[in-house]
Design a protein around this motif. Sequence first.
Motif, short mmCIF file in Angstrom:
data_model
loop_
_atom_site.label_atom_id
_atom_site.label_comp_id
_atom_site.label_asym_id
_atom_site.label_seq_id
_atom_site.Cartn_x
_atom_site.Cartn_y
_atom_site.Cartn_z
N VAL A 143 0.97 -1.31 0.10
CA VAL A 143 -0.18 -0.09 0.10
C VAL A 143 1.04 1.40 -0.04
CG1 VAL A 143 -1.75 1.19 1.32
CG2 VAL A 143 -2.09 -1.13 1.14
N ASP A 172 2.11 2.27 -3.36
CA ASP A 172 1.37 2.54 -4.28
C ASP A 172 0.51 3.70 -3.92
OD1 ASP A 172 -0.81 3.19 -6.20
OD2 ASP A 172 -1.38 1.03 -6.15
N GLN A 218 -1.60 6.20 -4.93
CA GLN A 218 -3.03 6.27 -5.16
C GLN A 218 -3.80 5.09 -4.13
OE1 GLN A 218 -4.31 8.98 -6.49
NE2 GLN A 218 -2.37 9.55 -6.79
N ARG A 219 -3.44 4.03 -4.13
CA ARG A 219 -4.16 2.96 -3.38
C ARG A 219 -3.90 3.37 -1.74
NH1 ARG A 219 -2.17 -3.11 -2.36
NH2 ARG A 219 -3.90 -3.67 -0.91
N GLU A 228 -6.22 6.04 -1.03
CA GLU A 228 -7.61 5.59 -0.61
C GLU A 228 -7.62 4.82 0.81
OE1 GLU A 228 -10.59 6.23 -2.37
OE2 GLU A 228 -9.27 7.60 -3.36
#
Length: 89
Positions: free
Chosen positions: A58, A61, A63-64, A67
Amino acid sequence: MPDALPFEQMTIGERTAVLTTLAQHLQISAAIAQHDGDPIWKFMSELAVRLEGSRDEVAADPQRGKEVVRKAVRLLSEFELQRPRGSVH
């Protein structure tokens, strides 16, 4: 914190630290919510477990991760808003 960087602009190490802290807060809040009979504990606990198991992916990444951070903050905010004023945990 005016100097705080947006999550996606942090280094992987900084993002990992943020995710670690969020997982810890989720665990603690989940335990309190479970003790109080608040059903939100299940969601916080599940996210904490998933986050601990995939923290490195996580963090890698942005963007992940962004979120996941949003979801964690939303759950923690909902939990806090349901607490009586002046409660300590």
